[in-house]
Write an enzyme that holds these catalytic residues in place. Sequence first.
Site, short mmCIF file in Angstrom:
data_model
loop_
_atom_site.label_atom_id
_atom_site.label_comp_id
_atom_site.label_asym_id
_atom_site.label_seq_id
_atom_site.Cartn_x
_atom_site.Cartn_y
_atom_site.Cartn_z
N ASN A 147 17.53 -19.72 -6.57
CA ASN A 147 16.25 -19.06 -6.27
C ASN A 147 15.49 -18.64 -7.52
OD1 ASN A 147 18.73 -17.56 -5.98
ND2 ASN A 147 17.50 -15.73 -5.72
N GLN A 175 16.87 -22.23 -0.59
CA GLN A 175 15.80 -22.59 -1.54
C GLN A 175 15.62 -24.11 -1.66
OE1 GLN A 175 13.57 -20.69 -2.84
NE2 GLN A 175 14.44 -18.65 -2.52
N CYS A 340 14.62 -9.51 -4.27
CA CYS A 340 15.50 -8.43 -3.86
C CYS A 340 15.82 -7.52 -5.04
CB CYS A 340 16.81 -9.00 -3.32
SG CYS A 340 16.55 -10.48 -2.38
C1 LIG Z 1 19.22 -18.56 -2.15
C2 LIG Z 1 18.94 -17.56 -1.07
N1 LIG Z 1 19.85 -17.31 -0.14
C3 LIG Z 1 19.65 -16.43 0.84
C4 LIG Z 1 18.47 -15.73 0.94
C5 LIG Z 1 18.28 -14.75 2.05
O1 LIG Z 1 17.45 -15.30 3.06
P1 LIG Z 1 16.73 -14.35 4.13
O2 LIG Z 1 15.58 -13.72 3.42
O3 LIG Z 1 16.27 -15.31 5.21
O4 LIG Z 1 17.73 -13.40 4.64
C6 LIG Z 1 17.46 -15.94 -0.02
C7 LIG Z 1 16.22 -15.16 0.01
O5 LIG Z 1 15.67 -14.80 -1.03
C8 LIG Z 1 17.71 -16.90 -1.05
O6 LIG Z 1 16.79 -17.15 -1.99
#
Ligand SMILES: Cc1ncc(COP(=O)(O)O)c(C=O)c1O
Length: 404
Positions: A147, A175, A340
């Site tokens: 990401n 991603q 996040c």
């Molecule tokens: C690589 C990756 N995995 C998981 C997530 C989590 O996804 P969600 O926002 O649908 O819970 C994200 C979100 O930023 C992400 O970039």
Amino acid sequence: MPRVYMDANATTPLLPEVMEAMRPYWMEHFGNASSIHQHGQQAHAAVGRARETMARFFNCHDAEVVFNSGGTEGDNTAIFGLLHPGDHFITTSIEHSAILQAANRMARFGVETTFVAPQPSGLIDPVDIRRAIRPETRLISVMLANNETGVIQPIEEIGKIANETGIFFHIDAVQGAGKIEFDVRRFGCHLLSISAHKMHGPKGIGAMFIRRGTPIEPLLVGGSHERRQRAGTENVPGIVGLAKAAELAMHSLDDGTIYRLATMRDRLEAAILEIPGTGVNGAAVPNMLGAPDLNFETGESQPVPRAANTSNIWFDQLEGEALVIALDMKGVSVSGGSACHSGATEPSHVLMAMGLDKTRARASLRFSLLKTVTDADIDHVLRVVPEAVEHLRALSPVVAGTLG
Ligand SMILES: Cc1ncc(COP(=O)(O)O)c(C=O)c1O
């Protein structure tokens, strides 16, 4: 002032077609997909059609698609649903927190995790995954595209290792969705998670591929929804929106949109790199030790595959957070790391794992472009970034004279 959004890896807006597809399911066709009357059957049929679309998207059987609330739930389901006390789990130190925190929780229940570190380029070496395997290893989880850097991992090779050694393999493909063609058979995975809001679908909805026969315990129990694999009344408008977004994503992969996106990203990146004291994190550029990443077999430097929309760039003598704010004031939305973690003062765990020092990790910015990006958007960003960098550097408390 124009506003340009370059934070697509945090989230994306709905495309109008997605909104239109969802619209009837909020009001006229509001039925519960489990009800046997007409209202329920309309909803049930819509979920069935969406499942067929997702099966084409993943290249799997309809019965292998499970709708859920998004990437976090998919990642948690793979880990909590498959691992038992005494098992060993292999993942990487550059995963999303939905994997890392789930692994940390499993430590309390007697599951040990090996976090495989990336090379300085951001690539995970499949040899390191193989080396981490123990007799009690039950699950490997590796992301498709990172990401923060966009680096695409060699998941097919990792899939082969998992299948040869009889270990379950989960891919966090959140991603990669819409940027890379999916084929779960070729990937060799048992489980794969995606999220609609990263590919122009609605938030709070996602899907998992669960290979037939994978002995996974559901995270949520209750009703018999989703073949007892995920209890809870189906989010019908969300499911319809996810499927529409997936259908549009499949077109974008075929019609040259994603290729065009990579060209636009490359133009943006090349122009930003003309600013002195900058470099790309996660590309075939000299690594932190000043040497290109080597293929240990051939001794040659390797290009690093990246998602078409992402560019992660460091700016010497800058605080990434300060640049995010300065660019925001000039109409550009970018991120200093994963969404996040924005607001947190800790540098990115991904960049640190790649070997950046704290100062450079903090001085890094992620540009992640929407597939609807225009040349005018790129031009605007290229007008404001050099000015903002120059202005902040003039104020920078960091010792001057370190620019290469
Ligand atoms: C690589 C990756 N995995 C998981 C997530 C989590 O996804 P969600 O926002 O649908 O819970 C994200 C979100 O930023 C992400 O970039």
